[in-house]
Structure formats: C-alpha cells, structure tokens
Enzyme design. Structure first.
Site, PDB file in Angstrom:
ATOM      1  N   SER A  64       0.799  -1.242   0.000  1.00 40.09           N
ATOM      2  CA  SER A  64       0.000   0.000   0.000  1.00 40.09           C
ATOM      3  C   SER A  64       0.822   1.277   0.000  1.00 40.09           C
ATOM      4  O   SER A  64       0.275   2.355  -0.242  1.00 40.09           O
ATOM      5  CB  SER A  64      -0.920   0.024   1.212  1.00 40.09           C
ATOM      6  OG  SER A  64      -2.015  -0.795   0.963  1.00 40.09           O
ATOM      7  N   LYS A  67       0.491   3.376  -2.940  1.00 38.99           N
ATOM      8  CA  LYS A  67      -0.712   4.183  -3.188  1.00 38.99           C
ATOM      9  C   LYS A  67      -0.414   5.680  -3.093  1.00 38.99           C
ATOM     10  O   LYS A  67      -0.949   6.482  -3.852  1.00 38.99           O
ATOM     11  CB  LYS A  67      -1.805   3.835  -2.158  1.00 38.99           C
ATOM     12  CG  LYS A  67      -2.308   2.397  -2.227  1.00 38.99           C
ATOM     13  CD  LYS A  67      -3.165   2.101  -1.000  1.00 38.99           C
ATOM     14  CE  LYS A  67      -3.734   0.686  -1.025  1.00 38.99           C
ATOM     15  NZ  LYS A  67      -4.457   0.386   0.220  1.00 38.99           N
ATOM     16  N   TYR A 189      -3.169  -2.601 -10.354  1.00 40.92           N
ATOM     17  CA  TYR A 189      -3.046  -2.298  -8.921  1.00 40.92           C
ATOM     18  C   TYR A 189      -2.272  -3.410  -8.194  1.00 40.92           C
ATOM     19  O   TYR A 189      -1.375  -3.126  -7.388  1.00 40.92           O
ATOM     20  CB  TYR A 189      -4.451  -2.104  -8.330  1.00 40.92           C
ATOM     21  CG  TYR A 189      -4.473  -2.110  -6.829  1.00 40.92           C
ATOM     22  CD1 TYR A 189      -4.021  -1.013  -6.099  1.00 40.92           C
ATOM     23  CD2 TYR A 189      -4.927  -3.223  -6.113  1.00 40.92           C
ATOM     24  CE1 TYR A 189      -4.003  -1.016  -4.716  1.00 40.92           C
ATOM     25  CE2 TYR A 189      -4.925  -3.236  -4.731  1.00 40.92           C
ATOM     26  CZ  TYR A 189      -4.455  -2.140  -4.039  1.00 40.92           C
ATOM     27  OH  TYR A 189      -4.435  -2.157  -2.670  1.00 40.92           O
ATOM     28  N   TYR A 241      -4.609   4.221   7.667  1.00 41.48           N
ATOM     29  CA  TYR A 241      -5.975   3.677   7.716  1.00 41.48           C
ATOM     30  C   TYR A 241      -6.716   4.133   8.957  1.00 41.48           C
ATOM     31  O   TYR A 241      -6.649   5.296   9.324  1.00 41.48           O
ATOM     32  CB  TYR A 241      -5.959   2.136   7.635  1.00 41.48           C
ATOM     33  CG  TYR A 241      -5.018   1.626   6.594  1.00 41.48           C
ATOM     34  CD1 TYR A 241      -5.218   1.942   5.258  1.00 41.48           C
ATOM     35  CD2 TYR A 241      -3.918   0.869   6.948  1.00 41.48           C
ATOM     36  CE1 TYR A 241      -4.349   1.489   4.297  1.00 41.48           C
ATOM     37  CE2 TYR A 241      -3.046   0.402   5.992  1.00 41.48           C
ATOM     38  CZ  TYR A 241      -3.261   0.728   4.667  1.00 41.48           C
ATOM     39  OH  TYR A 241      -2.405   0.285   3.731  1.00 41.48           O
ATOM     40  N   VAL A 259       1.174  -3.835   3.771  1.00 42.78           N
ATOM     41  CA  VAL A 259       1.131  -5.142   4.451  1.00 42.78           C
ATOM     42  C   VAL A 259       2.390  -5.972   4.197  1.00 42.78           C
ATOM     43  O   VAL A 259       2.555  -7.030   4.796  1.00 42.78           O
ATOM     44  CB  VAL A 259      -0.131  -5.963   4.068  1.00 42.78           C
ATOM     45  CG1 VAL A 259      -1.383  -5.338   4.647  1.00 42.78           C
ATOM     46  CG2 VAL A 259      -0.244  -6.145   2.565  1.00 42.78           C
TER      47      VAL A 259
HETATM   48  N1  GLN Z   1      -2.124  -5.245  -2.145  1.00 46.56           N
HETATM   49  C1  GLN Z   1      -2.678  -5.116  -0.855  1.00 46.56           C
HETATM   50  C2  GLN Z   1      -4.190  -5.161  -0.904  1.00 46.56           C
HETATM   51  O1  GLN Z   1      -4.797  -4.581  -1.698  1.00 46.56           O
HETATM   52  C3  GLN Z   1      -2.243  -3.852  -0.208  1.00 46.56           C
HETATM   53  C4  GLN Z   1      -2.819  -3.637   1.143  1.00 46.56           C
HETATM   54  C5  GLN Z   1      -1.946  -2.950   2.107  1.00 46.56           C
HETATM   55  O2  GLN Z   1      -0.731  -2.922   1.945  1.00 46.56           O
HETATM   56  N2  GLN Z   1      -2.516  -2.465   3.159  1.00 46.56           N
HETATM   57  O3  GLN Z   1      -4.836  -5.854  -0.132  1.00 46.56           O
END
Ligand code: GLN
Length: 604
Positions: A64, A67, A189, A241, A259
């Site tokens: 993430s 992003k 993505y 988050y 993650v």
């Molecule tokens: N690729 C992961 C997902 O979409 C990324 C989530 C994350 O890093 N929080 O679930």
C-alpha cells in the site's frame, strides 16, 4: 568511527528486535514466506545521505505504500480538480480493504484505502508507448533513485486471491468512478503493490517527498513540486488507515504503511524514514515499525506540529550610509556630505529561506523606513531561496516604493537574478556586490545634495596633497625638485602584494585601487585613491611587506618619496618630516574612526 546517528538507530533496533507481537499478512499467501525476524531502519536526509541499521537491503513488496506515490502520478496526469471529482481526501476510519464508497456518488473516501487506490490506478494514463504499470514503475523508481521490479510470485498470489479488490473494482465501475473494464485496472493495482523495494528505498522516497519532489540521491525531479503537498496531505490524514488519527497525534509525520511490513514517513522539508518489519497489527501496520517511528519522533523531536526550531528571520542586519560606505576614499566634502545624508541609503542584509513568515518583517521594515530613505539595497548574499509568495510581495513593495520615490536595488543577486527578472525587476538594479551598489547609490545622493558635485579633482599639485597640507612654499619646492614622477596606464599594477615597501606615493592625476587578493582569480576592492591622496604609507612606515595590490584604474600619475630621500629629509629638514608624519597620523586617526563606526554597524 561510527556516527552517533547510526548509534541511535542501532539502539532502537536492539530495543525492538525481540518484540514478536503481530502476525504476517496471510490473505496474500505468498507474503507468509517473509521471515518474521527481518527488521531494518533507515533515515535518508534531504541532501541524500542514508543512515541504515539491520535488514535495510532486504527486498519486500511495497504494497500500500505505492498508493501514496501513484496518487502523485494521477494528479500529474489529470490535474487536481479531475482527480478530486472522483476520489475524496477524507479519512474513512475504515480498514484498508473496506468496500467503503461515499453513499450517492460512489467515490472512494480517499486514495489510501484500496478503493481509492484502485480508482487512482484508473486515473493514470495508458500512453501509446507505455502501459500504466510501466509508467507507475518508472515513477516509483524515480522516487527511490533506482530501478524497481515486480515480484511476479507475490503478484500472482494476490491476483489469484484478490476477489475482494475485484469486487471493489466492479463497484467503482458501477458508479462510473472508473470508465474501463475494472479487471485490467485491478491487475495493474496488484502489480503496483508487488513492486519490490528495500527499507532504504522507502527512506529515499520519503526524502524525495521531503525535498519538494526532487530525488536527493539522483537530483532528478520525481514528483511535480505542485503536488507534493497533496500527496503528503493524504498521507497525514489517511496513510495509516483507521489508525491515522492516533498516528498523527503520536508521531506527527505524514506516513504510509503496507502489508509487506514497510512504513515510509516524511518530515517535510527535512528527511525521510523507512522502517521494515513484516509482523503486522490488526490494522495491517507493522508493529515494530510503528514503535520505531514513535520513538524516533520523540527522541529526535521530529513531530511536525511541534518543531524545535523556527526558520531564522530574513532580516540579518540593517545599516545606512552614515555608517558604512563604498570602498573608495572620498574627497573630504563628499565624505562629510554622506555622513550627513547617508540615512537616505539603507542597506538590509537578508538571509536564509525567504518565505512569507520570514520575509514579512522585511516588508514591515521597508514600509516603516520608506519616508526616511531614497535608496534601499537588499543584500542577498546569504539568501538560500526565495519562494513565489515573497517574489510577489517584493514586486509589489518595489513598485510602491518606486511610486513613493524610493529606489529598490539588489546586490549579490546573481543566483536569484532569473527569479527577480521574472518578477519584473530590471537587470540594472542588480549589482554584483554591496560595494558597487553603495557606490551607485552614494553617487546619486551626492549628485542630488551637492550642486556641481564632482567626485574628485582631475589633478592635484603637491601643495594640494593632503599629507603636504602643512608645508610652506620652500618645502613644497624641495619636494617638487626631489620627488620622482611615475605614470601608469589603466590596469597596470603599481604595487604587488608581498613586495618591499620603500616608497610613499601621492596621486597627482588619475586614480588607483587597492585590491586584496582573495584567491588566484578573485580580488576585492578595499579602497580607491584619487588626486591629492597618498598611498603606501602603512608598509612604508612600519617596514612590513605590502599587504595588498595597488592597480591603476585610469591612466595615473604619481609622485614618490623613496626611502633615501625620506631619510635625508629626516636628517636635514626634521620639521618637514614632522609635518608629513603628523598629517599621515591624522589621516590614520580618521580612517580608524571610520572603521570603528563601520565595524560597530556590521557587528550589530
Ligand atoms: N495489495 C494489498 C491489498 O490490496 C495492499 C494492502 C496494504 O498494503 N494495506 O490488499
């Protein structure tokens, strides 16, 4: 020798290496292959130095954290208004994978949750030559300062199991937030999340954001300057988050987690932090990385909202031309005129970064001084940068001062000349140094005050020379007879630094300049002598070697007293020697007084 900074990171690493709370992300099966012991901490400075401790070169998937960066690319591709019309910037308080879309419009709350990030992918342009994922990879690589690659296994693993993200994709398609087949966008993505990075890469990406989008390692522009605050803004409010509020309260730095176990944090304008440890808490944030960031923020006083220092004020010091003058010897009447009217010339030395808050006191001072001066010299020698806001304020105040009869000029402006010209200032108000600016303003004041003002006589007889002012006609005759005459063309060196001093000079026509050698190709003017003035006394009197060069600035004629003649005067005409020495002593007194005034103005 180890840097104390590395030692701080090492202490933190030791403190948390044994912390085993949390679990590996397992909803993407491939991520369970991570070693729970992996743990790295990096700080990258704004000038590109990376401090690192632990597994800082271990690769893992960015997840993430991508992003935040790809949001910058979407903004560059589509512009802020368009992107905001599809993706909000409001913290959702939901988990990263929540199917949370605004009721009604279906717009994702923000680009940091999966829904917003998938929508962001949809905003990025597929160009004729490059696919979205290629462009995203290049963009993130520029931020990291090295080529990034996709971990195909993690990508396949997520693609095989990412049905929830596909559901989000279809929802976005349903609401018209994405206009194409969502399946391709969701794959892009997944690929973006599977880009491999190291903890050092994250720190450098952070430093790039801290450095207005310019990668400090490569010097390359990675993120358009105008969108850096947008990216950092959503990171600050939504990057962690449903723990974002706690995070900004405790750590106080815009950040983004993934993650894969990484956290990237930024102290805007200062540094980037990358921490990596794959054990996650219930929100999907790395447990150790959070603890490290909390301690770092506290121990190094990094909390953005409680800065331990404020930028220095832009006004370093100010003085006027009754205190400090250009480096040339003025005829007595001109000198006295400047002592009297010198307040009309005000010099303001500026320093540091000129931003609204540092520059505002300068504006206040200019407004306050306007009624008392006719010339303002802004010395920019110590100015590091000037932002657009200050340029605008400077242009406005320059115009107002002009209407009021005050001329604004600059010195040491070379580095900023482009910005100043763009703001409407002409090149003729920019002087290479303070000496040149002062000279020009002094000439204007002298011309206005002294009618018929001539800076210096064209020539002087020996009787008109200051050091012979007390001599009677008989003595002048002797000097006339015995003093050598020399002449030099413009540009010729009359005295070389370091040479023996056996002569005392008076200028009878033209002028000479005293130049101090700074290095092999730079010199600084210390003084200018015109007809009637003498030079070379210091070394002549104390017998030390010449301390500066003397150069003819125009064709010059001088008369010279050499050592044997001076000794003879001493033996045969002791009262003449006394008269000359007395005059030299008076001149030195005056120069010393002048120097004292100047030193106290420059020390204030
Ligand atoms: N690729 C992961 C997902 O979409 C990324 C989530 C994350 O890093 N929080 O679930």
């Amino acid at each position: 020798m180890k840097s104390p900074v590395t030692q701080i990171l090492r202490t933190l690493h030791e403190r948390y290496a044994s912390l085993r709370e949390g679990h590996l992300a397992d909803y993407i099966p491939e991520l369970t292959k991570a070693d729970p012991d992996w743990f790295g901490i990096c700080i990258a400075t704004r000038d590109g130095h990376v401090y690192e401790v632990g597994d800082t070169r271990q690769k893992f998937t960015i997840q993430s954290i991508s992003k935040a960066i790809s949001y910058g690319l979407a903004l560059e591709d589509r512009g802020e208004e368009h992107v905001l019309s599809r993706i909000g910037v409001e913290p959702s308080g939901d988990a990263f994978n929540a199917i949370s879309l605004k009721p009604g419009s279906g717009a994702p709350f923000n680009p940091m949750i999966n829904a917003g990030a998938i929508a962001t992918c949809g905003q990025i342009l597929n160009t004729g030559t490059e696919t979205r994922i290629q462009r995203i990879t290049e963009y993130l690589s520029r931020c990291a300062g090295g080529q990034l690659a996709i971990d195909e296994q993690v990508y396949r693993s997520e693609s095989a199991t990412g049905h929830r993200n596909r559901a989000i994709g279809w929802m976005l398609r349903n609401f018209g937030i994405i206009d194409e087949d969502p399946r391709d966008i969701v794959e892009t993505y997944f690929q973006q999340c599977s880009l491999l990075v190291t903890c050092a890469d994250l720190a450098v990406m952070g430093a790039t954001l801290a450095n207005q989008g310019l990668n400090p390692l490569t010097g390359e522009r990675a993120i358009a300057h105008e969108y850096v605050d947008n990216v950092l803004g959503v990171m600050a409010s939504c990057g962690m988050y449903d723990w974002s509020g706690e995070w900004i309260y405790r750590v106080g730095l815009p950040a983004k987690s993934g993650v894969g176990g990484g956290i990237l944090a930024v102290l805007p304008g200062q540094l980037g932090i990358g921490v990596f440890s794959p054990l996650l808490d219930a929100q999907g944030n790395s447990v150790r990385a959070i603890r490290v960031c909390m301690d770092l923020a506290r121990d190094l006083a990094l909390h953005m909202f409680n800065p331990s220092a404020v930028p220095p004020p832009a006004l370093r010091r100010a003085y006027n031309a009754t205190q400090v003058n250009s480096r040339r010897r003025l005829p007595v009447d001109a000198f006295r005129t400047l002592r009297r009217y010198g307040e009309r010339i005000r010099v303001m030395e500026l320093q540091g970064a000129l931003l609204f808050s540092t520059f505002e006191p300068v504006i206040r001072e200019l407004v306050r001084q306007a009624p008392y001066c006719q010339h303002v010299i802004l010395n920019l020698a110590y100015v590091a940068s000037i932002d657009d806001v200050c340029l605008r304020m400077l242009r406005d105040i320059g115009k107002q001062l002009g209407d009021y009869g005050v001329k604004l000029v600059f010195c040491h402006a070379a580095r900023l000349a482009k910005s100043l010209t763009a703001a409407g200032f002409e090149l003729d108000v920019m002087f290479p140094n303070e000496d040149a600016a002062l000279e020009s303003c002094e000439n204007a004041v002298l011309a206005a005050v002294m009618q018929d003002h001539r800076m210096e006589p064209e020539s002087a007889t020996l009787a008109e020379c200051a050091i012979f002012a007390d001599c009677d006609p008989e003595e002048i005759r002797l000097l006339e007879e015995r003093m050598e005459s020399i002449s030099h063309a413009a540009g010729e060196t009359i005295i070389q630094t370091g040479s023996r001093a056996d002569e005392l000079f008076v200028v009878t026509s033209g002028s000479v300049e005293v130049r101090l050698r700074l290095d092999s190709n730079r010199s600084q003017r210390l003084d200018v002598f015109s007809p009637g003035m003498s030079f070379g006394e210091l070394a002549f009197l104390d017998g030390s070697p010449r301390s500066a060069d003397i150069v003819a600035v125009a064709p010059v004629k001088c008369r010279v007293i050499n050592r044997p003649f001076f000794d003879e005067i001493g033996a045969r005409h002791p009262s003449l020697k006394a008269k000359i020495l007395n005059r030299i002593a008076l001149q030195l007194c005056e120069r010393l007084r002048q120097a004292n005034v100047e030193i106290s103005a420059l020390r204030s």
